[in-house]
Enzyme design. Structure first.
Site, PDB file in Angstrom:
ATOM      1  N   ASN A 167       0.864  -1.180   0.000  1.00  0.00           N
ATOM      2  CA  ASN A 167       0.000   0.000   0.000  1.00  0.00           C
ATOM      3  C   ASN A 167       0.906   1.237   0.000  1.00  0.00           C
ATOM      4  O   ASN A 167       1.507   1.556   1.014  1.00  0.00           O
ATOM      5  CB  ASN A 167      -0.883  -0.050   1.258  1.00  0.00           C
ATOM      6  CG  ASN A 167      -1.731   1.193   1.427  1.00  0.00           C
ATOM      7  OD1 ASN A 167      -1.788   2.045   0.542  1.00  0.00           O
ATOM      8  ND2 ASN A 167      -2.394   1.283   2.565  1.00  0.00           N
ATOM      9  N   HIS A 221      -9.438   0.676   5.107  1.00  0.00           N
ATOM     10  CA  HIS A 221      -8.151   0.857   5.801  1.00  0.00           C
ATOM     11  C   HIS A 221      -8.362   1.747   7.025  1.00  0.00           C
ATOM     12  O   HIS A 221      -9.195   2.654   7.011  1.00  0.00           O
ATOM     13  CB  HIS A 221      -7.142   1.491   4.843  1.00  0.00           C
ATOM     14  CG  HIS A 221      -5.755   1.519   5.392  1.00  0.00           C
ATOM     15  ND1 HIS A 221      -5.329   2.505   6.254  1.00  0.00           N
ATOM     16  CD2 HIS A 221      -4.714   0.667   5.237  1.00  0.00           C
ATOM     17  CE1 HIS A 221      -4.076   2.260   6.596  1.00  0.00           C
ATOM     18  NE2 HIS A 221      -3.674   1.154   5.988  1.00  0.00           N
ATOM     19  N   GLY A 261       2.582   1.842  10.785  1.00  0.00           N
ATOM     20  CA  GLY A 261       3.488   2.976  10.646  1.00  0.00           C
ATOM     21  C   GLY A 261       4.226   3.347  11.924  1.00  0.00           C
ATOM     22  O   GLY A 261       4.822   4.423  12.009  1.00  0.00           O
ATOM     23  N   GLY A 314       5.031   1.175   4.776  1.00  0.00           N
ATOM     24  CA  GLY A 314       6.345   1.796   4.625  1.00  0.00           C
ATOM     25  C   GLY A 314       7.338   0.966   3.822  1.00  0.00           C
ATOM     26  O   GLY A 314       7.987   1.495   2.902  1.00  0.00           O
TER      27      GLY A 314
HETATM   28  P1  PGA Z   1       2.990   0.000   7.664  1.00  0.00           P
HETATM   29  O1  PGA Z   1       1.511   0.233   7.051  1.00  0.00           O
HETATM   30  O2  PGA Z   1       3.540  -1.243   7.005  1.00  0.00           O
HETATM   31  O3  PGA Z   1       3.751   1.240   7.287  1.00  0.00           O
HETATM   32  O4  PGA Z   1       2.829  -0.171   9.121  1.00  0.00           O
HETATM   33  C1  PGA Z   1       0.647  -0.846   6.861  1.00  0.00           C
HETATM   34  C2  PGA Z   1      -0.654  -0.366   6.254  1.00  0.00           C
HETATM   35  O5  PGA Z   1      -1.109   0.723   6.580  1.00  0.00           O
HETATM   36  O6  PGA Z   1      -1.277  -1.089   5.443  1.00  0.00           O
END
Ligand code: PGA
Length: 251
Positions: free
Chosen positions: A9, A94, A170, A232
């Site tokens: 994503n 999401h 995140g 990320g």
């Molecule tokens: P992240 O995001 O891998 O940066 O934690 C995951 C997501 O929001 O699908």
């Protein structure tokens, strides 16, 4: 036997040029890897250049959102029919859509219904906040999100579900593989109650929240975790194929 799905994503990142370059890096990085469905979800404005960059590759394309409405006066929205010409998958519900744009289980179910009608494969996201986890209600909360987000949907054979605890997205604070496994199992049980053993057996359940190339293998070995939704690390043309490889190794 469920085929793992590793979906990136990209959120609101990448220019047109960045998106094409990243798509090419992903296509090169996963070239020849079997047994995993690789998906990239670029910003909608980059769907066309990314689809050109991925032509001839084994990488699928997803959208990050879709309107629940079929067409008409909805400024700024994209319909499922528009996306179905470009995408195979679409992320729906999401936690950022839920927390920043007022979406709830009802909206998620409406969007999922519209997406399925257009032939898209929804990746429906659920996951609890830190408050809910600390209060000990995570299992019940997520089961209720599954019920609400799939309400009215008769056939979930084209649906995947992503367990993404809000506190892990995140933050670098990934859920442990044990929590990911427990919650994936909770989600599968919710699907048994709503549908059938067969439906639950077939539905891919992904884990998302600070997945990276180093921790991916620990999720890949969890029995009920069938892939990852990656934020990320999906912006890194080396790390993301590394995550795909971890799931391929355990498939
Ligand atoms: P992240 O995001 O891998 O940066 O934690 C995951 C997501 O929001 O699908």
């Amino acid at each position: 036997m469920r085929t793992p799905i590793v979906a990136g994503n990209w959120k609101m990142n990448t220019t047109l040029a960045d998106a094409s370059a990243l798509a090419r890096a992903v296509a090169d990085g996963v070239n020849g890897i079997d047994g995993v469905t690789t998906v990239v979800c670029p910003p909608s404005v980059s769907l066309v250049p990314v689809s050109m960059a991925l032509s001839g590759s084994n990488v699928f394309i997803g959208a990050q959102d879709v309107s629940a409405e079929p067409q008409g006066a909805h400024t700024g929205e994209l319909s499922a029919d528009m996306l179905s010409g470009l995408c195979t998958y679409v992320i729906i519900g999401h936690s950022e859509r839920r927390s920043m744009y007022g979406e709830d289980d009802f909206t998620t179910a409406a969007k999922t219904t519209t997406a399925l009608a257009a032939g898209l494969r929804p990746i429906v996201c659920v996951g609890e906040s830190l408050d809910v986890r600390e209060s000990g209600d995570a299992n019940a909360f997520v089961a209720s999100q599954v019920n609400g987000s799939l309400a009215g949907i008769a056939d979930i054979s084209q649906v995947a579900i992503a367990y993404e605890p809000v506190w892990a997205i995140g933050t670098g604070r990934a859920a442990s593989p044990e929590i990911a496994q427990e919650m994936a199992s909770t989600i599968r049980s919710a699907v048994v109650s709503m549908y059938s053993d067969k439906a639950a057996d077939g539905v891919p359940v992904l884990y998302g929240g600070s997945v990276n190339a180093d921790n991916a293998a620990s999720y890949a070995s969890a029995a009920d975790v069938d892939g990852a939704l990656v934020g990320g690390a999906a912006l890194d043309g080396n790390a993301f194929p590394g995550i795909v490889k971890a799931f391929a190794a355990s498939a």
